[in-house]
Design a protein around this motif. Structure first.
Motif, PDB file in Angstrom:
ATOM      1  N   GLU A  65       0.830  -1.200   0.000  1.00 56.19           N
ATOM      2  CA  GLU A  65       0.000   0.000   0.000  1.00 56.19           C
ATOM      3  C   GLU A  65       0.865   1.250   0.000  1.00 56.19           C
ATOM      4  O   GLU A  65       0.382   2.335  -0.286  1.00 56.19           O
ATOM      5  N   ALA A  66       2.108   1.086   0.326  1.00 53.36           N
ATOM      6  CA  ALA A  66       3.055   2.197   0.327  1.00 53.36           C
ATOM      7  C   ALA A  66       4.234   1.805  -0.555  1.00 53.36           C
ATOM      8  O   ALA A  66       4.394   0.645  -0.930  1.00 53.36           O
ATOM      9  N   ASN A  67       5.051   2.759  -0.861  1.00 51.23           N
ATOM     10  CA  ASN A  67       6.265   2.487  -1.615  1.00 51.23           C
ATOM     11  C   ASN A  67       7.114   1.500  -0.825  1.00 51.23           C
ATOM     12  O   ASN A  67       7.264   1.624   0.392  1.00 51.23           O
ATOM     13  N   GLN A  68       7.646   0.506  -1.496  1.00 51.28           N
ATOM     14  CA  GLN A  68       8.412  -0.540  -0.818  1.00 51.28           C
ATOM     15  C   GLN A  68       9.568   0.033  -0.004  1.00 51.28           C
ATOM     16  O   GLN A  68       9.925  -0.498   1.038  1.00 51.28           O
ATOM     17  N   ASP A  69      10.140   1.137  -0.441  1.00 53.50           N
ATOM     18  CA  ASP A  69      11.248   1.758   0.288  1.00 53.50           C
ATOM     19  C   ASP A  69      10.798   2.372   1.607  1.00 53.50           C
ATOM     20  O   ASP A  69      11.620   2.631   2.484  1.00 53.50           O
ATOM     21  N   ASN A  70       9.491   2.604   1.775  1.00 53.28           N
ATOM     22  CA  ASN A  70       8.982   3.219   2.994  1.00 53.28           C
ATOM     23  C   ASN A  70       8.742   2.213   4.121  1.00 53.28           C
ATOM     24  O   ASN A  70       8.498   2.611   5.252  1.00 53.28           O
ATOM     25  N   TYR A  71       8.788   0.925   3.816  1.00 51.47           N
ATOM     26  CA  TYR A  71       8.565  -0.087   4.853  1.00 51.47           C
ATOM     27  C   TYR A  71       9.764  -0.139   5.798  1.00 51.47           C
ATOM     28  O   TYR A  71      10.909  -0.179   5.356  1.00 51.47           O
ATOM     29  N   LEU A  72       9.501  -0.115   7.071  1.00 57.68           N
ATOM     30  CA  LEU A  72      10.554  -0.221   8.078  1.00 57.68           C
ATOM     31  C   LEU A  72      10.786  -1.664   8.482  1.00 57.68           C
ATOM     32  O   LEU A  72      11.883  -2.033   8.894  1.00 57.68           O
TER      33      LEU A  72
END
Length: 112
Positions: A65-72
């Motif tokens: 649901e978010a940009n993959q780079d934004n996942y922590l």
């Protein structure tokens, strides 16, 4: 009835599998398997009994649901999975009943 074909492991730590963690128990007339398949639709689950082998297949897709780079952190497992279990000769593929509700697949496998 099913005792010789299933190892009765009861450890303090559950084994994690990509697709499905299962519980298997027996009643007087059938074997019952419950598999946790959260996030899957029933149309994406394939259950087969062939040559005394029960196989459950499916795929858990990563829907970002978010940009993959934004996942922590990503802890849930994604991708295709297969689980197979040998069945006793007394189980008939004609007697298999399946239900899927709230992410739990329940299979009833009766005697021939």
């Amino acid at each position: 009835m099913f005792e010789d074909n299933f190892t009765r492991e009861r450890s303090a730590h559950a084994t994690s599998h990509l697709g499905a963690t299962v519980d298997i128990y027996e009643t007087e007339n059938e074997l019952v398997l419950t598999a946790d398949l959260p996030g899957l639709e029933d149309k994406n689950i394939d259950v087969r009994v062939e040559n005394n082998m029960l196989t459950i297949r499916g795929e858990r897709k990563f829907e970002n649901e978010a940009n993959q780079d934004n996942y922590l952190r990503v802890e849930r497992a994604y991708g295709p999975f297969t689980r197979s279990f040998s069945l006793p000769n007394t189980v008939s593929s004609e007697t298999v009943r399946a239900g899927y509700s709230n992410g739990v697949l329940t299979l009833h496998l009766g005697e021939a």
